[in-house]
Design an enzyme around this catalytic site. Sequence first.
Site, short mmCIF file in Angstrom:
data_model
loop_
_atom_site.label_atom_id
_atom_site.label_comp_id
_atom_site.label_asym_id
_atom_site.label_seq_id
_atom_site.Cartn_x
_atom_site.Cartn_y
_atom_site.Cartn_z
N GLY A 283 -38.31 6.58 37.32
CA GLY A 283 -38.27 6.88 38.75
C GLY A 283 -39.34 6.19 39.58
O GLY A 283 -39.57 4.99 39.48
N TYR A 284 -40.01 7.01 40.40
CA TYR A 284 -41.02 6.48 41.32
C TYR A 284 -42.41 6.38 40.66
O TYR A 284 -43.38 6.06 41.35
CB TYR A 284 -41.11 7.36 42.56
CG TYR A 284 -39.82 7.38 43.38
CD1 TYR A 284 -39.45 6.29 44.15
CD2 TYR A 284 -38.99 8.49 43.38
CE1 TYR A 284 -38.27 6.31 44.90
CE2 TYR A 284 -37.81 8.53 44.13
CZ TYR A 284 -37.47 7.43 44.88
OH TYR A 284 -36.31 7.44 45.63
N ASP A 285 -42.52 6.68 39.37
CA ASP A 285 -43.83 6.60 38.69
C ASP A 285 -44.55 5.27 38.90
O ASP A 285 -45.77 5.25 39.03
CB ASP A 285 -43.67 6.86 37.17
CG ASP A 285 -43.76 8.34 36.83
OD1 ASP A 285 -43.83 9.18 37.75
OD2 ASP A 285 -43.76 8.67 35.62
N ASP B 135 -35.91 20.53 40.85
CA ASP B 135 -35.54 19.56 41.87
C ASP B 135 -36.82 18.99 42.47
O ASP B 135 -37.77 19.73 42.71
CB ASP B 135 -34.66 20.18 42.95
CG ASP B 135 -33.82 19.10 43.61
OD1 ASP B 135 -33.07 18.41 42.90
OD2 ASP B 135 -33.93 18.91 44.85
N GLU C 1 -25.20 19.23 42.62
CA GLU C 1 -26.22 19.73 43.55
C GLU C 1 -25.63 19.94 44.93
O GLU C 1 -24.85 19.11 45.39
CB GLU C 1 -27.37 18.71 43.69
CG GLU C 1 -28.26 18.66 42.50
CD GLU C 1 -29.45 17.71 42.69
OE1 GLU C 1 -29.69 17.25 43.83
OE2 GLU C 1 -30.11 17.44 41.70
N ARG D 274 -45.06 18.41 38.89
CA ARG D 274 -44.32 19.17 37.87
C ARG D 274 -45.27 20.13 37.15
O ARG D 274 -44.94 21.28 36.89
CB ARG D 274 -43.71 18.15 36.91
CG ARG D 274 -42.84 18.71 35.82
CD ARG D 274 -41.92 17.65 35.26
NE ARG D 274 -41.04 17.13 36.28
CZ ARG D 274 -41.10 15.87 36.76
NH1 ARG D 274 -41.96 15.00 36.28
NH2 ARG D 274 -40.28 15.50 37.73
N LYS E 126 -37.92 14.11 32.28
CA LYS E 126 -38.36 15.41 32.81
C LYS E 126 -38.53 16.41 31.68
O LYS E 126 -39.50 17.14 31.62
CB LYS E 126 -37.32 15.97 33.79
CG LYS E 126 -37.38 15.41 35.17
CD LYS E 126 -36.49 16.24 36.08
CE LYS E 126 -36.38 15.61 37.44
NZ LYS E 126 -35.54 16.41 38.35
#
Length: 182
Positions: free
Chosen positions: A141-143, A66, A37, A168, A13
Amino acid sequence: MKNITFASTNQNKFLEVQSILSTRSITVDFSQRHLVEIQSDSLKEIAGEKAKTAFAKVGRPVIVEDDGLFIDSLAGFPGPYSSFVFKTIGNDGILKLLAGSAKRSAYFSSVIAFYNGIILSISDGRVDGRISDRITECDWGYDPIFVPNGTDLTFAELKKSKNEYSHRKRALEKFAQWYLKL
Ligand code: IMP
């Protein structure tokens, strides 16, 4: 040039945030840390609270992010629980849940929250797309399973061009417009 600190555990990120904000003349420092969180159905609420926690730890103006992946045929699941679902069933599990389903539309949502001890500012971004029927190579991740509208490639296959489409990028563009006037 303005500067901001990005607090997150996630190096991927940070690299994207840095690359996107550099095109808006904002330099980014990375405060790599775990932030507790709150549990909520609202990404905005989670991000806002996380920004306050981050500011208390870092001691200077910060942004946090987030995200969630919302799959239409699963009524928006995993949404705010995307991190837990990724750690548990992962991309394999998502593909199994959608096996045989013709409706594969989904969107990624990003919320960037800024806090400087006084002002809390929330910027959001969304990218619509679909879940692929196979997992492409990548460990972010979900990429490997998300295909944004306008291309047939997953975020993972898009590599650097991911930032042209991403949730993003859209949230950070809004943040930058606001922050440069602050
Ligand atoms: P969180 O905002 O760090 O809680 O992220 C929620 C989940 O979505 C995590 O599992 C992340 O890995 C995943 N995620 C968030 N943004 C992206 C992205 O741009 N690509 C792939 N996975 C993402």
